[in-house]
Structures are given as C-alpha cells and as structure tokens.
Design a protein around this motif. Structure first.
Motif, PDB file in Angstrom:
ATOM      1  N   GLN A  25       6.841  -9.168   4.842  1.00  0.00           N
ATOM      2  CA  GLN A  25       5.905  -8.280   4.156  1.00  0.00           C
ATOM      3  C   GLN A  25       6.640  -7.158   3.434  1.00  0.00           C
ATOM      4  O   GLN A  25       6.298  -6.796   2.309  1.00  0.00           O
ATOM      5  CB  GLN A  25       4.909  -7.705   5.162  1.00  0.00           C
ATOM      6  N   ARG A  26       7.678  -6.639   4.074  1.00  0.00           N
ATOM      7  CA  ARG A  26       8.475  -5.592   3.410  1.00  0.00           C
ATOM      8  C   ARG A  26       9.186  -6.142   2.177  1.00  0.00           C
ATOM      9  O   ARG A  26       9.260  -5.491   1.140  1.00  0.00           O
ATOM     10  CB  ARG A  26       9.483  -5.012   4.387  1.00  0.00           C
ATOM     11  N   ALA A  27       9.722  -7.371   2.296  1.00  0.00           N
ATOM     12  CA  ALA A  27      10.410  -7.990   1.161  1.00  0.00           C
ATOM     13  C   ALA A  27       9.432  -8.228   0.017  1.00  0.00           C
ATOM     14  O   ALA A  27       9.764  -7.995  -1.150  1.00  0.00           O
ATOM     15  CB  ALA A  27      11.058  -9.304   1.599  1.00  0.00           C
ATOM     16  N   ALA A  28       8.228  -8.690   0.324  1.00  0.00           N
ATOM     17  CA  ALA A  28       7.220  -8.923  -0.717  1.00  0.00           C
ATOM     18  C   ALA A  28       6.869  -7.621  -1.424  1.00  0.00           C
ATOM     19  O   ALA A  28       6.743  -7.588  -2.654  1.00  0.00           O
ATOM     20  CB  ALA A  28       5.967  -9.554  -0.111  1.00  0.00           C
ATOM     21  N   ASP A  29       6.742  -6.541  -0.665  1.00  0.00           N
ATOM     22  CA  ASP A  29       6.445  -5.245  -1.282  1.00  0.00           C
ATOM     23  C   ASP A  29       7.587  -4.785  -2.184  1.00  0.00           C
ATOM     24  O   ASP A  29       7.369  -4.286  -3.286  1.00  0.00           O
ATOM     25  CB  ASP A  29       6.175  -4.190  -0.214  1.00  0.00           C
ATOM     26  N   ARG A  30       8.829  -4.949  -1.709  1.00  0.00           N
ATOM     27  CA  ARG A  30       9.981  -4.534  -2.524  1.00  0.00           C
ATOM     28  C   ARG A  30      10.072  -5.353  -3.811  1.00  0.00           C
ATOM     29  O   ARG A  30      10.341  -4.819  -4.885  1.00  0.00           O
ATOM     30  CB  ARG A  30      11.271  -4.660  -1.722  1.00  0.00           C
ATOM     31  N   LEU A  31       9.888  -6.659  -3.689  1.00  0.00           N
ATOM     32  CA  LEU A  31       9.939  -7.513  -4.879  1.00  0.00           C
ATOM     33  C   LEU A  31       8.826  -7.164  -5.860  1.00  0.00           C
ATOM     34  O   LEU A  31       9.044  -7.081  -7.068  1.00  0.00           O
ATOM     35  CB  LEU A  31       9.838  -8.994  -4.488  1.00  0.00           C
ATOM     36  N   ARG A  32       7.620  -6.962  -5.349  1.00  0.00           N
ATOM     37  CA  ARG A  32       6.504  -6.603  -6.217  1.00  0.00           C
ATOM     38  C   ARG A  32       6.784  -5.283  -6.929  1.00  0.00           C
ATOM     39  O   ARG A  32       6.588  -5.155  -8.131  1.00  0.00           O
ATOM     40  CB  ARG A  32       5.222  -6.491  -5.394  1.00  0.00           C
ATOM     41  N   ASN A  33       7.260  -4.306  -6.174  1.00  0.00           N
ATOM     42  CA  ASN A  33       7.554  -3.004  -6.768  1.00  0.00           C
ATOM     43  C   ASN A  33       8.710  -3.099  -7.758  1.00  0.00           C
ATOM     44  O   ASN A  33       8.709  -2.419  -8.784  1.00  0.00           O
ATOM     45  CB  ASN A  33       7.861  -1.978  -5.685  1.00  0.00           C
ATOM     46  N   ILE A  86       1.230 -13.088  -3.052  1.00  0.00           N
ATOM     47  CA  ILE A  86       1.534 -12.530  -1.734  1.00  0.00           C
ATOM     48  C   ILE A  86       1.204 -11.042  -1.716  1.00  0.00           C
ATOM     49  O   ILE A  86       0.581 -10.534  -0.775  1.00  0.00           O
ATOM     50  CB  ILE A  86       3.014 -12.762  -1.363  1.00  0.00           C
ATOM     51  N   ALA A  87       1.604 -10.332  -2.773  1.00  0.00           N
ATOM     52  CA  ALA A  87       1.341  -8.897  -2.842  1.00  0.00           C
ATOM     53  C   ALA A  87      -0.161  -8.625  -2.913  1.00  0.00           C
ATOM     54  O   ALA A  87      -0.653  -7.685  -2.277  1.00  0.00           O
ATOM     55  CB  ALA A  87       2.052  -8.293  -4.058  1.00  0.00           C
ATOM     56  N   ALA A  88      -0.907  -9.432  -3.667  1.00  0.00           N
ATOM     57  CA  ALA A  88      -2.357  -9.247  -3.749  1.00  0.00           C
ATOM     58  C   ALA A  88      -3.012  -9.490  -2.392  1.00  0.00           C
ATOM     59  O   ALA A  88      -3.927  -8.757  -1.993  1.00  0.00           O
ATOM     60  CB  ALA A  88      -2.944 -10.188  -4.796  1.00  0.00           C
ATOM     61  N   LYS A  89      -2.541 -10.495  -1.692  1.00  0.00           N
ATOM     62  CA  LYS A  89      -3.057 -10.786  -0.353  1.00  0.00           C
ATOM     63  C   LYS A  89      -2.793  -9.612   0.588  1.00  0.00           C
ATOM     64  O   LYS A  89      -3.651  -9.215   1.372  1.00  0.00           O
ATOM     65  CB  LYS A  89      -2.403 -12.062   0.174  1.00  0.00           C
ATOM     66  N   ARG A  90      -1.599  -9.035   0.481  1.00  0.00           N
ATOM     67  CA  ARG A  90      -1.262  -7.880   1.313  1.00  0.00           C
ATOM     68  C   ARG A  90      -2.132  -6.679   0.952  1.00  0.00           C
ATOM     69  O   ARG A  90      -2.584  -5.947   1.808  1.00  0.00           O
ATOM     70  CB  ARG A  90       0.216  -7.516   1.149  1.00  0.00           C
TER      71      ARG A  90
END
Length: 138
Positions: A25-33, A86-90
């Motif tokens: 989840q942290r990786a998905a947030d970093r990639l999205r950002n 993934i980011a939208a799901k989060r």
C-alpha cells in the motif's frame, strides 16, 4: 470529560491509519504520487526527446518509427493503469474508513451533548426551585 469524570482520548485517524499500511500500500501511494507529479512529466518528456535525438543522430538501435519505444510506452501505460486502479481502490477504502470515523465521532459528540443537555435541564430545575421555593410548598 464524560459523566464518569474520565476524558475521551484524542486520536489522529490519519496517523493511526498510516501506521497500519502494508508495504504494498505504501509503494502504491509512492508510485501514484510520483507518476502524478510535474517532475515525472518533465523527466518523461526529457527521456522521450533523448531517445528520439540519439536514434536520429548516433546509434540507431530503434530507428524511426520507434517500434521499441512504442512497446515500452505501451507497457508503461498498462502499468500506470494498474497503479492508478490500486490507488483509486485505496482512496475508496480511506474514504470509507474516514466516513466510519466521522460517524463514530458524531455519535460520541451526540452522547456528550445529550449529557450536557441533561445537566442543563437539571440546573434549570434547581434554579427555578431556588427562585420560587414558596410556590413548591403550596
């Protein structure tokens, strides 16, 4: 303070939520950002221009119409789509958790307000009795 004299603990939902995130989840947030930033866009444009310039002037490992570059861009688009999903799901999960937290906060506030209103009613009754003790005796 509650009616029993204890105080409710103050919690920061964002802090406690961030502490429970998994590595994915942290990786998905970093990639999205990262992919949603101007720095990424600038680096991407520079890379595309460098690819084109090198292929036109020096070693043409991927001559025009840049078939290899198109393959890489297609793969990047596929990955970006998955990362954005993934980011939208989060974000949906965060919104649901925040709504639940708001609901619980509202219930606690309602209980506190009801306690205060009960105390206020009792105080008003006592004040009426103090102002007019003879009326009650009749």
């Amino acid at each position: 303070m509650t009616s029993d004299g204890t105080s409710r603990p103050l919690t920061n939902w964002h802090t406690s939520h961030a502490e429970r995130l998994t590595g994915g989840q942290r990786a998905a947030d970093r990639l999205r950002n990262g992919m949603g930033s101007w720095a990424f866009i600038a680096a991407f444009v520079v890379l595309m221009l460098a690819w084109a310039v090198v292929n036109l002037t020096a070693v043409a490992w991927d001559p025009y119409p840049y078939i290899l570059l198109n393959l890489f861009l297609s793969m990047l688009a596929g990955l970006q789509g998955a990362i954005l999903l993934i980011a939208a799901k989060r974000q949906d999960a965060i919104a649901a958790a925040l709504a639940q937290h708001d609901y619980e906060t509202n219930l606690a506030a309602k209980k506190g307000i009801e306690e205060l209103m009960a105390i206020n009613r009792l105080q008003l009754e006592l004040l009426r009795e103090l102002r007019h003790p003879a009326d009650d005796a009749r």
